[in-house]
Design a protein around this motif. Sequence first.
Motif, PDB file in Angstrom:
ATOM      1  N   THR A 286      -5.130  -1.300   9.960  1.00  0.00           N
ATOM      2  CA  THR A 286      -4.031  -0.969   8.889  1.00  0.00           C
ATOM      3  C   THR A 286      -3.297  -2.169   9.517  1.00  0.00           C
ATOM      4  OG1 THR A 286      -4.919   1.279   8.447  1.00  0.00           O
ATOM      5  CG2 THR A 286      -2.991  -0.319   7.540  1.00  0.00           C
ATOM      6  N   GLU A 287      -2.829  -3.240   8.534  1.00  0.00           N
ATOM      7  CA  GLU A 287      -1.930  -4.100   8.728  1.00  0.00           C
ATOM      8  C   GLU A 287      -0.932  -3.784   7.561  1.00  0.00           C
ATOM      9  OE1 GLU A 287      -1.849  -6.677  10.627  1.00  0.00           O
ATOM     10  OE2 GLU A 287      -4.326  -6.079  12.073  1.00  0.00           O
ATOM     11  N   LYS A 288      -1.164  -3.971   6.472  1.00  0.00           N
ATOM     12  CA  LYS A 288      -0.074  -3.327   5.283  1.00  0.00           C
ATOM     13  C   LYS A 288       0.055  -2.321   4.474  1.00  0.00           C
ATOM     14  CE  LYS A 288      -2.450  -5.526   1.491  1.00  0.00           C
ATOM     15  NZ  LYS A 288      -2.407  -6.957   0.423  1.00  0.00           N
ATOM     16  N   LEU A 289       0.899  -1.903   4.319  1.00  0.00           N
ATOM     17  CA  LEU A 289       1.349   0.009   3.399  1.00  0.00           C
ATOM     18  C   LEU A 289       0.344  -0.446   2.055  1.00  0.00           C
ATOM     19  CD1 LEU A 289       4.836   0.878   3.881  1.00  0.00           C
ATOM     20  CD2 LEU A 289       2.452   2.091   5.097  1.00  0.00           C
ATOM     21  N   CYS A 290      -0.017   0.894   1.525  1.00  0.00           N
ATOM     22  CA  CYS A 290      -0.792   0.945   0.344  1.00  0.00           C
ATOM     23  C   CYS A 290      -0.904   2.306  -0.361  1.00  0.00           C
ATOM     24  CB  CYS A 290      -2.568   0.218   0.793  1.00  0.00           C
ATOM     25  SG  CYS A 290      -3.270   1.050   1.678  1.00  0.00           S
ATOM     26  N   GLY A 291      -0.704   2.346  -1.011  1.00  0.00           N
ATOM     27  CA  GLY A 291      -1.871   3.417  -2.084  1.00  0.00           C
ATOM     28  C   GLY A 291       0.306   4.972  -2.281  1.00  0.00           C
ATOM     29  N   HIS A 292      -0.680   5.382  -2.414  1.00  0.00           N
ATOM     30  CA  HIS A 292       1.450   6.688  -2.624  1.00  0.00           C
ATOM     31  C   HIS A 292       2.089   6.763  -1.422  1.00  0.00           C
ATOM     32  CE1 HIS A 292       2.654  10.887  -2.878  1.00  0.00           C
ATOM     33  NE2 HIS A 292       2.660  10.957  -4.565  1.00  0.00           N
ATOM     34  N   SER A 293       2.720   6.025  -1.277  1.00  0.00           N
ATOM     35  CA  SER A 293       4.466   5.995  -0.623  1.00  0.00           C
ATOM     36  C   SER A 293       4.707   7.537  -0.047  1.00  0.00           C
ATOM     37  CB  SER A 293       5.590   4.962  -1.625  1.00  0.00           C
ATOM     38  OG  SER A 293       6.342   6.345  -2.376  1.00  0.00           O
ATOM     39  N   VAL A 294       4.479   8.733  -0.901  1.00  0.00           N
ATOM     40  CA  VAL A 294       5.192   9.709   0.116  1.00  0.00           C
ATOM     41  C   VAL A 294       3.628  10.233   1.521  1.00  0.00           C
ATOM     42  CG1 VAL A 294       5.388  12.445  -0.132  1.00  0.00           C
ATOM     43  CG2 VAL A 294       6.855  10.586  -1.840  1.00  0.00           C
ATOM     44  N   ARG A 295       2.705  10.168   0.823  1.00  0.00           N
ATOM     45  CA  ARG A 295       1.529  10.473   1.849  1.00  0.00           C
ATOM     46  C   ARG A 295       1.549   9.255   2.736  1.00  0.00           C
ATOM     47  NH1 ARG A 295      -3.691  12.513  -2.061  1.00  0.00           N
ATOM     48  NH2 ARG A 295      -2.398  12.528  -3.808  1.00  0.00           N
ATOM     49  N   SER A 296       2.262   7.926   2.798  1.00  0.00           N
ATOM     50  CA  SER A 296       2.135   7.122   4.103  1.00  0.00           C
ATOM     51  C   SER A 296       3.190   7.833   4.539  1.00  0.00           C
ATOM     52  CB  SER A 296       2.459   5.669   3.356  1.00  0.00           C
ATOM     53  OG  SER A 296       3.372   5.755   2.526  1.00  0.00           O
ATOM     54  N   MET A 297       3.863   7.997   4.245  1.00  0.00           N
ATOM     55  CA  MET A 297       5.709   8.060   5.514  1.00  0.00           C
ATOM     56  C   MET A 297       5.084   9.652   6.498  1.00  0.00           C
ATOM     57  SD  MET A 297       8.022   6.090   5.291  1.00  0.00           S
ATOM     58  CE  MET A 297       6.511   5.471   5.449  1.00  0.00           C
ATOM     59  N   TYR A 298       4.489  10.790   5.479  1.00  0.00           N
ATOM     60  CA  TYR A 298       4.655  12.059   6.317  1.00  0.00           C
ATOM     61  C   TYR A 298       3.389  11.365   7.126  1.00  0.00           C
ATOM     62  CZ  TYR A 298       6.440  14.487   2.977  1.00  0.00           C
ATOM     63  OH  TYR A 298       7.464  15.450   1.336  1.00  0.00           O
ATOM     64  N   HIS A 299       1.862  10.728   6.422  1.00  0.00           N
ATOM     65  CA  HIS A 299       1.435   9.904   7.810  1.00  0.00           C
ATOM     66  C   HIS A 299       1.839   9.840   9.107  1.00  0.00           C
ATOM     67  CE1 HIS A 299      -2.504   7.331   7.948  1.00  0.00           C
ATOM     68  NE2 HIS A 299      -1.827   8.078   8.411  1.00  0.00           N
TER      69      HIS A 299
END
Length: 627
Positions: A286-299
């Motif tokens: 994965t090169e850049k963030l995408c999608g739901h922001s809360v999920r991405s931080m928990y991830h």
Amino acid sequence: MGSIGSDSQQKLNGNQISTCHQKDRQTPARVKIDDAFWNARIQVDRKVTIPYMFRQLKESPRWNSLKHTWKHGDPDQPHMDWDSDVAKFIEAVCRALNWIPEADPIYSTYSSWVEEAVDMIEAGQGPDGYFNTYHTVVVPEERWTNVTHNIELYDAGHLLEAAVTHYGVTKSTRFLDIMCRYVDYICTIFGPEPGKIHGYPGHQEIELALFRLYHVRPEKRYFELAQYFLEQRGYQDGEFFDNEARARGDDPATWIPPPPPGVDISYFPHPRAYWYMQANQQIRDTEKLCGHSVRSMYHLAAVQDLASLTGDKTLNEAVDRLFDNMVECHMYLHGGIGSIHVWEGYGENYELPLDGYAETCASIGILFLGQRMLQRQLSRRVAEVMERALYNNVAAGVSLDGTSFLYDQPLSTDHMKRHSWFEVCCCPPNLSRFLNSLEEYVFTVSDNTIALNLYIGSHYKSDTVEVKVSTKYPWDGHVAVQIHSETEIAFAMRQPRDTYKISASVKGSVDNGYIHFGPKKWDETIVLTFDMQPRLVKPHHLVKSTQGLVAVERGPFVYALESRDAVGPLDSVALSSSDKLSEEKVQIGGLDVISLRSGDFRLIPYFACGNRSQGEGLRVWLKDGDL
């Protein structure tokens, strides 16, 4: 089905999991907040917000839904996220209890709430260990049939985090044992073995919880399950989600989940939008963030946990790459992330409309991630991002009186309004549990170094070391750190970005934005002073929404203009580099704040907005008078 990453699996099978980060992160008794600014906010939470949230949960069906007495045809059908709402509240109360004296009458009251919830959870737990209100009383036939969207594992994660915190505060294993029975059952359902579900949750959270559980009960299966969820995520462009849809009788090429109650449009913009839950690619690709922001931080926080436990450099590289993408391309000035309302998440790089979403929970997630990154390596950049989110977006999430909240936090609106509660009420209890664990973010402690990340008044004490931080921050740039140690240790503190002076008996050296001293035996006070003048912020040249505009910061605070503090339309207010911004102390919601006046308008810190009246216009970015 994808395979576990080879480096991590070899270390696990060889029992080479690093133990350097295996101390439990929750409520360390050695650190206590003693800070004028944060003491006030935390006390409001403990005395006002917590009982206010309890009333909201009791008056709504959420609390009593844990009794599992609802039947089809009854009103107030449980929602699939109610377990997580109550779980975050339980954890917030437990964290508060860690600091409330037992002689205080609210201690017994709060304890009784926690025990009542645990009683309901224990009574409602199935013989196999399963506990989920929605899937027990509403759709029992759908258990584990829609892991993509039905957040069973998200609910389980928050319940597990509450149980780990409960154990850390009370030393009782009752709640933890209940949740371990659930996790043991989940371990029989998911994994790479034949006959198990070869997948992972749509909404990340349980991964964080499993690592927290592993720190207090280091069972190999708990680590392996968290690792499996993280390593499988995104395999073959979300192949698991496709297979799961087909097993339900849905065509993944055409199926879109229905919108939640009260919403007109689905959060899932098109079929197979697996980027929404960061499942379109595996983490190392994965090169850049995408999608739901809360999920991405928990991830990412969980990925950093995994990387720290295994020493997997490729995971560290992925975390760093995506953190950089967040800061450079997706972060608002006030530390908010997530610009698109429909999916509560990221747009394209530099797509930052001023009416963007910037959910409170997402900025709390930045603190979760940053704390773990600093444990791996001290970095002023990471600490400054944490501070930006903390003093602006996070601090704004609850009103100064503790009874109204912000879910999303735009930088430009004609109708700024705080809400007494939300249909999806994740933010209030999430913010409460965070505020009652703020002490966990001030210092980073390793075997031979204590580092001060945030200029927050606090007291660290161990058997051999005592560090007391006294500060006038965030209103004044003065930080005094009194250190006493019986053994040789190193001490480091974050270097201010502004001009500073420091007094110490030994010369410090700067590395990655931290000033390092020692190691030595300590019995002295280091005093750090730095500039706190207002500064103009010019826009990034690739962010279209802010071209021709300018913003103001002072210390950690981003400033904003509310309608009541301007003459005429907000969009007509201009600020030039030659304009003088005079500092004036004003009181808002019982709190003294430093405002900035220029001519016929006044700016106040963003976190204090929406506390004097409802429905006002607000602007963070003003017309650039130099253009």
